[in-house]
Every structure is written in C-alpha cells, then in structure tokens.
Write an enzyme that holds these catalytic residues in place. Structure first.
Site, PDB file in Angstrom:
ATOM      1  CD  GLN A 179      -0.680  12.773   2.445  1.00  0.00           C
ATOM      2  OE1 GLN A 179       0.251  12.812   3.175  1.00  0.00           O
ATOM      3  NE2 GLN A 179      -1.776  12.318   2.359  1.00  0.00           N
ATOM      4  NE  ARG A 221      -2.278   3.023   5.016  1.00  0.00           N
ATOM      5  CZ  ARG A 221      -1.830   2.086   4.363  1.00  0.00           C
ATOM      6  NH1 ARG A 221      -0.941   1.480   5.071  1.00  0.00           N
ATOM      7  NH2 ARG A 221      -1.835   1.494   3.123  1.00  0.00           N
ATOM      8  CB  CYS A 222      -6.738   8.786  10.627  1.00  0.00           C
ATOM      9  SG  CYS A 222      -6.365  10.091   9.864  1.00  0.00           S
ATOM     10  CD  GLU A 230      -6.946   6.980   5.388  1.00  0.00           C
ATOM     11  OE1 GLU A 230      -8.303   6.956   4.687  1.00  0.00           O
ATOM     12  OE2 GLU A 230      -6.421   7.863   5.879  1.00  0.00           O
TER      13      GLU A 230
HETATM   14  N1  MCN Z   1      -7.934   0.643  -5.458  1.00  0.00           N
HETATM   15  C1  MCN Z   1      -8.489  -0.476  -6.176  1.00  0.00           C
HETATM   16  N2  MCN Z   1      -9.634  -0.927  -6.203  1.00  0.00           N
HETATM   17  C2  MCN Z   1     -10.563  -0.220  -5.111  1.00  0.00           C
HETATM   18  C3  MCN Z   1      -9.960   0.696  -4.269  1.00  0.00           C
HETATM   19  C4  MCN Z   1      -8.669   1.251  -4.435  1.00  0.00           C
HETATM   20  O1  MCN Z   1      -7.389  -0.772  -7.073  1.00  0.00           O
HETATM   21  N3  MCN Z   1     -11.640  -0.591  -5.189  1.00  0.00           N
HETATM   22  C5  MCN Z   1      -6.569   1.035  -5.371  1.00  0.00           C
HETATM   23  C6  MCN Z   1      -6.459   2.740  -5.938  1.00  0.00           C
HETATM   24  O2  MCN Z   1      -6.723   2.926  -7.425  1.00  0.00           O
HETATM   25  C7  MCN Z   1      -5.067   3.295  -5.488  1.00  0.00           C
HETATM   26  C8  MCN Z   1      -5.078   2.348  -4.259  1.00  0.00           C
HETATM   27  O3  MCN Z   1      -5.671   1.372  -4.371  1.00  0.00           O
HETATM   28  O4  MCN Z   1      -4.175   2.777  -6.691  1.00  0.00           O
HETATM   29  C9  MCN Z   1      -5.623   3.160  -2.994  1.00  0.00           C
HETATM   30  O5  MCN Z   1      -6.658   3.767  -3.183  1.00  0.00           O
HETATM   31  P1  MCN Z   1      -7.758   4.402  -2.321  1.00  0.00           P
HETATM   32  O6  MCN Z   1      -8.264   3.587  -1.480  1.00  0.00           O
HETATM   33  O7  MCN Z   1      -8.414   5.421  -3.162  1.00  0.00           O
HETATM   34  O8  MCN Z   1      -6.650   5.544  -1.484  1.00  0.00           O
HETATM   35  P2  MCN Z   1      -5.988   6.727  -2.221  1.00  0.00           P
HETATM   36  O9  MCN Z   1      -5.077   6.429  -3.250  1.00  0.00           O
HETATM   37  O10 MCN Z   1      -6.616   8.104  -1.689  1.00  0.00           O
HETATM   38  O11 MCN Z   1      -4.548   7.027  -0.892  1.00  0.00           O
HETATM   39  C10 MCN Z   1      -4.896   7.336   0.250  1.00  0.00           C
HETATM   40  C11 MCN Z   1      -4.578   6.417   1.343  1.00  0.00           C
HETATM   41  C12 MCN Z   1      -4.359   7.340   2.589  1.00  0.00           C
HETATM   42  S1  MCN Z   1      -5.278   8.489   2.986  1.00  0.00           S
HETATM   43  C13 MCN Z   1      -3.159   7.279   3.508  1.00  0.00           C
HETATM   44  S2  MCN Z   1      -2.849   7.971   4.577  1.00  0.00           S
HETATM   45  C14 MCN Z   1      -2.172   6.085   2.775  1.00  0.00           C
HETATM   46  C15 MCN Z   1      -2.887   4.987   2.006  1.00  0.00           C
HETATM   47  O12 MCN Z   1      -3.481   5.480   0.922  1.00  0.00           O
HETATM   48  N4  MCN Z   1      -0.702   6.380   2.511  1.00  0.00           N
HETATM   49  C16 MCN Z   1       0.017   5.720   1.662  1.00  0.00           C
HETATM   50  N5  MCN Z   1      -1.906   4.169   1.541  1.00  0.00           N
HETATM   51  C17 MCN Z   1      -0.387   4.465   1.312  1.00  0.00           C
HETATM   52  N6  MCN Z   1       0.129   3.786   0.474  1.00  0.00           N
HETATM   53  C18 MCN Z   1       1.666   4.163   0.303  1.00  0.00           C
HETATM   54  N7  MCN Z   1       2.404   3.259  -0.315  1.00  0.00           N
HETATM   55  N8  MCN Z   1       1.931   5.094   0.760  1.00  0.00           N
HETATM   56  C19 MCN Z   1       1.344   6.043   1.607  1.00  0.00           C
HETATM   57  O13 MCN Z   1       1.882   7.290   1.835  1.00  0.00           O
HETATM   58 CU1  CUM Z   2      -5.547  10.717   7.867  1.00  0.00          CU
HETATM   59  S1  CUM Z   2      -3.896  10.054   6.841  1.00  0.00           S
HETATM   60 MO1  CUM Z   2      -4.502   9.980   4.956  1.00  0.00          MO
HETATM   61  O1  CUM Z   2      -6.072  10.432   5.270  1.00  0.00           O
HETATM   62  O2  CUM Z   2      -3.592  10.816   4.187  1.00  0.00           O
END
Ligand code: MCN
Ligand code: CUM
Length: 794
Positions: A222, A369-370, A740
């Site tokens: 990641q 997811r934390c 998360e």
């Molecule tokens: N998004 C959006 N509008 C927002 C916020 C987010 O459209 N206001 C969209 C984003 O552009 C992105 C998705 O939602 O396509 C998730 O965005 P974001 O909250 O920024 O999270 P990350 O992309 O950084 O993803 C990380 C987060 C984490 S830390 C874990 S753990 C987790 C999770 O995402 N692991 C996942 N969701 C997951 N989902 C899938 N399918 N697989 C994982 O391994």
């Molecule tokens: Cu703590 S799990 Mo996600 O932050 O990759």
C-alpha cells in the site's frame, strides 16, 4: 497556491461507474501472482510451530539435497551478512528469519528457493529444526507478571516486556474534575485481535539485474515509496537502483503497509542467485503471521454532572503488540491516534495512560481499517457513552446530543488536543433517528419486553481523524507525511495522472480522473490514472489512514489548477486578448466581452505543443506536493436495531441506518461501497470473528473455518443516508476521508444494540465477538462476559 475552495463549475462529480471494474470483472487484473518473469524461481517459508522457543539447530541438508532446490536461507545465513534483522516502522527491529529464538507461532524460520512453488513447499518440510520450548506470554498481564521471561532478550537494555509507557492529556485537571463529579461511570473492555483478511495474501517478485545493478520488486504494498526506503536500508542499495512496483492489489485493509520477512527473503534470494524470485504467502501463513489489528485492553471512567454534562474522561489502555513493535504509525504517537477519542463531544479535560507490551504473538496493532487505532478509540468512546447514559438514566440519543460539539463551535479543541474544524453532528443524528423510527422503536421495545422478547437499539456517533498528516506533526520514521500528484496533458487533450498513493480497491482510477475532470473539463474517460510504480509516480506516503482523498486527492486538484493557470495563458494567446479578459467555464476559456469567442481545454493543450506564445516553456504538465493544514474530520451516525433470542443468545439485526458526512462526495457510489464494506466488517467483528490464542500461544483462528468472513448471506442489509454534507474547510474540493468510517464507528453500534436488549439483566459488557454462547451466558448468569475465553488444549 492556497487550498481555499475554488468555485470551479460543477461537472464531473457523481456516481460514475468504476473504470477499474472493466478489467476486474473480466478476471483481467494483474496481481503480483499473475506476473511471470523469465527464469523465475519460487520461495516458500518455513514457519515456527511454537510460540516461544530457543532455536538449537536448523538442519537444511535434506532440503538442499533435492535436485530442484536452489538455495535454503536460514537466520544463520542472514546473520553472516548482518541481514538477520530488519528495521520496523516503529523503530524496533524484527527478525527476518529466526536466529536465537522464535517469538511467535508462525514466525519465519527458513526460506527455500526452488524451481517451482510446490517443490519449495515440500522442501520446507524436509528442514529439521530443533527447538527448546520456553514459557509463553499471550497477554499484557502475563507480560508484566513477576518472573515473566523476557521475550526480546535480543535487545540490549530490554529488562522486561514493556515497550513503552506513554500518556497524554491533563492528569491534574482530570483529577479535579472527577472530584467535582455527581456521577462517575466506569467501563472496562477488551477490543480483541482482528485480522484484515484481504482476499489476496501478501507476495513479491524480486528481480535483481546484475548488469545494471538495478533491483525491481513487484510487491503487494500500500506504500511503495516507504518500502523503497526500507529496502534501501536493508539491502544497502541506493534508492535509484530500487524500483518498487505495486500492481493491482486484491484488498489491503492495512495488511499491506508493513515490511514482511517474505518480501525481504525474495529480495535477498534474487540478489544472491541473480534470478527473479517469487514469494506468495498462503492463506494460513497470512492468518497466522501477518500484521493483526487491535488487541487492546481499555479501561476508563467518565465524570458526569447529574444533568448529563460530561466533565472529564480518563482512559487507561494496554496494547498487545506481539513479539515485535512494528506498527506503521506516526512516530510522535506511541499508540497511534487513540487520543482522538471523544473528539465529537465537548469535554473540557481528559487524561490517558497507555502501556505497550511484547507478547509471544504475531506483531501487529495498527492495521485493519483503523486510521492508526481510531477504531479502538471510537469503540471505547461509544461503549462508554452508552454506559454513562444508562448510569444517569438518560435517553441514549439525548445524552449524545447534549454533549455534541455544536455547529457554531468550530474550530474545536478536543479533550486530548486535536483541532476539529467542521460538522453538523445534531443534524446527522436527527436524520438517523428519523430513519430508524426511534420513538416508535422504543415503544415497540417496551411492548416486546412485556412479552419476553428482547429488542435492542444501539447508537454510535463519532468524528474521526482521517488523512495524515500535516507534515509538522506526522511522519513515519522521520519521513514527513504529505502527498503528491503529477498531471501530464498530451497534445490531443488526453491526460495521465499519477499520485504517491496506492489504492487497493478503493476506486482511485475513477475518482482521481473525476477530480481532474471537475477541475479541467477533460472527460474522465480521457484520463488515465496510474499509481504504485516508484520509478514513475511522484514521491508519496501511500494509501492508509484514509489519507488518499484528503492528501493525494487534494494534490490532484492542486496540480489540475496549475495546469489550468497555464492553459489560461495559452487561451489568451490563442484568443489574442490579455489574460485578465479571459473567463473559465468547465472545459473552456472565453473572452469576457464575447462569450462565443472561446477555446477548449483540448485546443489549449494542442497549443502547448504547437503554438505557444514567445518565451513560454512548451508542454502542459506539472506536479503538486500537498501538505494538508489539518486532518479531515468526517462525522458518522450508525444506528442498529436487533432482536436477541433469550433461549440461545443468537441475535439478528433488524435494521441498520448509516448517516455519513464526509464532506463533498466525489463519487457517491464509491463512497456508499466504502460504507457498506465497512459496515459488513463491523458486523463481522461484533458478531462472529474470533482469532485468539491458547495458553501455549497457538493461534486459534488460522483458517476460514474458524475465522469467519461474512458473505452476502450472513451480512444484513444497510440503509445509507447522504443528505448531510459539511465541506472540509481546508480541503481544495471540500472532501473528507471515508475509507474507514464505518469499520471504525460500526462495531459499537452493533454491540450497544445487543447490550441495550439485555439492559434489564444489569449486564454492562460482553467483549466482542458477541457469539451466541457468550450472549447466552450473560443472559442466564447475569454477569459481564469479558476477554477471550480460555481455549483448552489438553
Ligand atoms: N471518496 C469520495 N468522496 C469523498 C471521500 C472519498 O468519492 N468525500 C472516494 C475516494 O476518492 C476513494 C474512496 O472514496 O476512491 C476512498 O477514499 P479515502 O477515504 O480517501 O480512502 P483511501 O482511498 O485512502 O483508502 C484507504 C482506506 C483504508 S485506510 C482502508 S484500511 C481500506 C479502505 O480504504 N481498505 C480497503 N477501503 C478499502 N476498500 C477496498 N475495496 N479495499 C481495501 O483494501
Ligand atoms: Cu489502519 S488500516 Mo488502513 O489505514 O490501511
């Protein structure tokens, strides 16, 4: 350029279908295990069957005798090259392959490299290891008991099993507030270990090219750039000679942030043998040895005024880190962002002490997811809120509402010192209560009780910090937390965007294209998104802590604005007016006094390569590094209703309502997918997932027969609400993280609902998972059911 929201015309946000799904649904994704390299060899890892033992002898002769085994690497081989230990992301060291001792069941002891993966696996069984068993420690209590064996006797100066003692908040002020309280409410609980369980396990293919001295590694990570830095340290290769490629990832959930011994073994084997070496973890290997999450004992109390006002909170936490302290978390904080607890409530003062200990379990803590232990923080918070309301005899919803930070009270300093900036907590709660039919349900519940039926309703309301950093406060191993995006617009107006994030299923290929499209008017289908290759992507800290949208996503919009600024100059040149006379509408510049006279963004792109004004640098590409001023603080309300069967302890979910406010939604469909996935995981943690250890340190739950992954069949339906939108004031497009939220806030809603159904019994706590026998025990014995039950092995 500042991050102030730019009133760009609305365009590209919306429930666009995910671009990446075309290949995933056709089975055409390229995952690490799909990649073949010419002359590739295969590695397999021999793991320790014991949780704590001295390694007396590792005899590899029989394995090596196999004609198609190319090498057997042991701790001793590595020690000769000073490679037996690797640095962790929390400044500890971790054994690559065991030398002196094994410290958890499943620890890596040897690695066989062979012509095919089956031979490698068979040859592992031919390795003869002599162990001398040692007493085993499986929880923090045993870790600090008198006479406990020192697990980490490899570390100079490590006298016991305590890793750290850390505190935050105002001890004295909290003490005083408790002295003035009318009511003090207490709660003690254990958030059990849980497992991220991505469908794809970890794996890597290392390919060292002797002729160029370049090491290419395909890896399930990641955070490719952090891994590159770690590999540079371990393999003593300079960074420009290392290329980490993270191809499609079959789920990460935090599992794929750390550095694993398997990665390191494949790299060392490839350097040694000058052949590509593939290592793919198997399911039991993943379940038994990969980074776990949680395993925290939480104990606290709340000082209350009779009318329901919260005066102070005190928390004591004990974290079980396993045998190596290897959490990926901001270096300033010893127990992640646990102190984000109670951020949604207006609480004047709080204090928290934390202790981290080593045990004979696989390393872990921060993963799944934390957002760095926010899950435990919010679980304790919402369980405590329910207990306190009950002690006061107050209504659950009214108690929360009374203590919420008010809409006009931002920016707000949380009791442990974070700064929250926006939200409409009361409004979200209203939407949730209306959707679940709160008042009606309470009546039904009363009525059902009189007929011996147990109905319950659980609420969880929380704001959580997503999107580290700002770089002033957040770093991993000293590397500051910011992120980046690079945008190249080709002459035809098609574009490619690359970021320092690396999605694992979250839909970045779709949402980043939507952001560019929203800023520039280039259709999303004309934009390719690429992540995960350290040779081509700009430097970034990767995807975890839901930081991609808050940080890399912000960079995508900022780089698009840089491109727009240059395109404006090109438009002025093409339209033969000065820049001040140019107006922008989505995808097009026009002359203010003559709106029909205009040029499209695509025409500007062509001009950047064919007709630029004198003195202008050709091309239309740029990079933006984004250092967010603050974390983003989404807010969520989860409300669950259940019916518990008093005869069996089985509980069924009647209804689940989720109200998530994550600011502006780029793609509402993707956001809903994230929430549904998170709620399914929350339900699984609360209801069925159980990975524990017996007294000898054997992992109970090392397969999917024992460790349940819910399918569509087991998962209840969820009702999602999106009508509350509070834009993030400092994010360029007003978005907050969402990845998360539901996994963080969800578990407490399910547990609160079951305990609400049991409110007449006086039972205050049942630790997760709320398996039927545990619920039944609580009902029949009328006592709390705490901790993992001892698992007998005799
Ligand atoms: N998004 C959006 N509008 C927002 C916020 C987010 O459209 N206001 C969209 C984003 O552009 C992105 C998705 O939602 O396509 C998730 O965005 P974001 O909250 O920024 O999270 P990350 O992309 O950084 O993803 C990380 C987060 C984490 S830390 C874990 S753990 C987790 C999770 O995402 N692991 C996942 N969701 C997951 N989902 C899938 N399918 N697989 C994982 O391994
Ligand atoms: Cu703590 S799990 Mo996600 O932050 O990759």
């Amino acid at each position: 350029m500042t991050a102030a929201a730019d009133p760009a015309p609305d365009g590209a946000y919306g429930p666009v279908r995910r671009k990446e799904d075309a290949r995933f649904l056709r089975g055409q994704g390229t995952f690490v295990d799909d990649i073949q390299r010419p002359g590739m060899l295969y590695g397999a890892i021999l793991r320790s069957p014991l949780a704590h033992a001295r390694v007396v002898r590792v005899d590899t002769a029989a394995a090596l005798a196999h004609p198609r085994v190319r090498a057997v690497i042991t701790g001793e081989t590595l020690e000769q090259r000073k490679l037996a230990w690797m640095p962790t992301l929390s400044r500890d060291v971790q054994a690559v392959l065991a030398t002196d001792k094994v410290r958890f069941q499943g620890q890596e002891v040897a690695c066989v490299i062979a012509d095919d993966p089956y031979i490698a696996k068979d040859a592992c069984e031919a390795i003869d290891v002599e162990y001398e068993p040692l007493p085993v420690i499986v929880n923090p209590r045993q870790a600090v008991a008198e006479g406990a064996p020192v697990i980490r006797d490899d570390k100079e100066g490590q006298a016991g099993n305590v890793i750290y003692d850390w505190e935050v908040g105002d001890a004295e002020g909290t003490e005083q507030a408790f002295a003035e309280a009318d009511v003090v409410s207490r709660l003690q609980l254990h958030y059990p270990r849980s497992h991220p369980s991505p469908i794809e396990c970890c794996g890597s293919i290392a390919d060292f090219d002797r002729s160029t001295s370049k090491l290419t590694v395909y890896m399930t990570t990641q955070a490719p750039h952090i891994i590159r830095a770690a590999v540079a340290l371990v393999a003593e290769l300079p960074e420009h000679m290392i290329r980490i490629i993270s191809p499609d990832i079959g789920g990460g959930f935090g599992n794929k942030v750390p550095v694993y011994p398997g990665y390191v073994c494949s790299i060392l084997a490839s350097i040694l043998l000058e052949r590509p070496v593939k290592w793919i973890e198997d399911k039991s290997g993943n379940l038994i040895s990969t980074h776990f999450a949680r395993d925290v004992y939480l104990d606290g109390e709340m000082a209350l005024r009779r009318d329901g006002k919260i005066l102070a909170v005190r928390m004591r936490t004990q974290a079980d880190h396993g045998a190596f302290f290897s959490d990926a978390q901001p270096s300033k904080f010893k127990i992640g962002l646990m102190h984000s607890a109670f951020a949604a409530y207006d609480i004047p003062v709080a204090h928290m002490t934390t202790r981290g200990t080593y045990t004979n379990k696989a390393p872990g803590g921060v993963a799944y997811r934390c957002s760095f232990r926010v899950t435990e923080a919010m679980f304790f918070q919402e369980r405590m809120m329910q207990a306190a309301a009950q002690d006061l005899g107050m209504d659950q919803a009214a108690f929360r509402r009374m203590n919420f930070v008010r809409d006009d009270d931002f920016p707000h300093r949380t009791p442990f010192g974070f700064l929250t900036d926006s939200g409409q907590y009361g409004k979200c709660l209203d939407v949730g209560l209306r959707a679940i039919g709160y008042d009606d349900f309470r009546k039904q519940q009363e009525e059902a009780r009189s007929r011996g039926r147990l109905l319950g309703l659980g609420i969880s309301t929380m704001t959580e910090p997503l999107g580290a950093g700002n770089s002033r406060e957040y770093d991993i191993l000293g590397i500051k937390m910011f992120d980046s995006a690079e945008l190249k617009v080709h002459m035809t107006g098609k574009a490619i965007v690359r970021t320092g994030a690396r999605g694992q299923g979250q839909g970045h290929e779709t949402t980043w294209a939507q952001i560019v499209s929203h800023e520039l008017g280039i259709p999303a289908e004309d934009i390719v998104v690429e992540e995960g290759d350290t040779d081509t992507a700009p430097f970034g800290m990767g995807t975890y802590a839901s930081r991609s949208t808050p940080v890399a996503g912000a960079a995508v919009s900022m780089v698009s604005r840089k491109i727009r600024a240059k395109a404006r100059k090109l438009a002025a040149h093409l339209l033969e007016v000065s820049e001040e006379d140019i107006e922008w509408e989505l995808g097009r510049f026009y002359v203010r006094s003559a709106p029909d006279h205009g040029v499209t963004i695509q025409e500007c792109a062509m001009a950047a390569y064919s007709n630029m004004p004198d003195g202008m640098e050709p091309g239309l590409e740029n990079t933006a590094y984004y250092d967010p001023p603050n974390l983003t603080w989404p807010f969520a309300v989860y409300i669950v209703t259940v019916e518990v069967d008093p005869e069996t302890g089985v509980w069924d979910v009647l209804n689940t309502v989720a109200v998530d406010d994550c600011g502006v939604r780029i793609n509402p469909m993707i956001v809903e997918g994230q929430i549904m996935g998170g709620l399914a995981e929350a339900y699984a943690m609360a209801n069925m997932q159980f990975i524990t250890f017996d007294a000898e340190g054997n992992c109970v739950g090392s397969n999917y027969m024992d460790y349940m992954l819910p399918t569509a069949w087991e998962t209840p339906g969820f009702e999602l609400h999106s009508e509350v939108v509070t834009p993030c004031p400092h994010h360029p497009i007003g978005a907050k993280g969402i990845g998360e939220c539901a996994a963080v806030g969800g578990p407490a809603a399910f547990v609160n609902a079951v305990l609400d159904a049991l409110s007449e019994t006086g039972v205050r706590n049942i630790d997760m998972p709320l398996l039927p026998d545990r619920v039944w025990e609580a009902i029949t014995q009328r006592h709390d059911v705490s901790g993992a039950p001892p698992v007998r092995t005799d």
